[in-house]
Design a protein around this motif. Sequence first.
Motif: not given
Length: 111
Positions: A45-55, A57-71
């Motif tokens: 929970p300490d990390f921001g949306y960029r880390f969430l996006v990378d993780e 994507r590693a799990a197989g969900q392709a999404l844009a940075d802006r989409t992750a920021w919105k969620i």
Amino acid sequence: MAVTCRVLKIARQPYYRWLPRPVGDAELVAAYRANALTDTHRNDPDFGYRFLVDEARAAGQALADRTAWKIRSDNGWWSAFGKRKKRGRGGQPFHDDLVKRDFTADGPNRL
């Protein structure tokens, strides 16, 4: 069924079209993306949306940075490192009032 459609003021034909498939493809993809981000945020929970996006994507969900920021923003997840503190001008003065002037107004837009 006719009574329900009449009370909700919807036509029967779109309802019967919707009935076999209540969740659309776009909504399903958005739910999978949000789920991947939720799992990642729960683990770190300490990390921001960029880390969430990378993780995600590693799990197989392709999404844009802006989409992750919105969620992330919609769910109220904030990084412990990135949220700035609000600075205001209110509060107690830092020094003694040696002049003793009163700067309060009697009403709006009056000197």
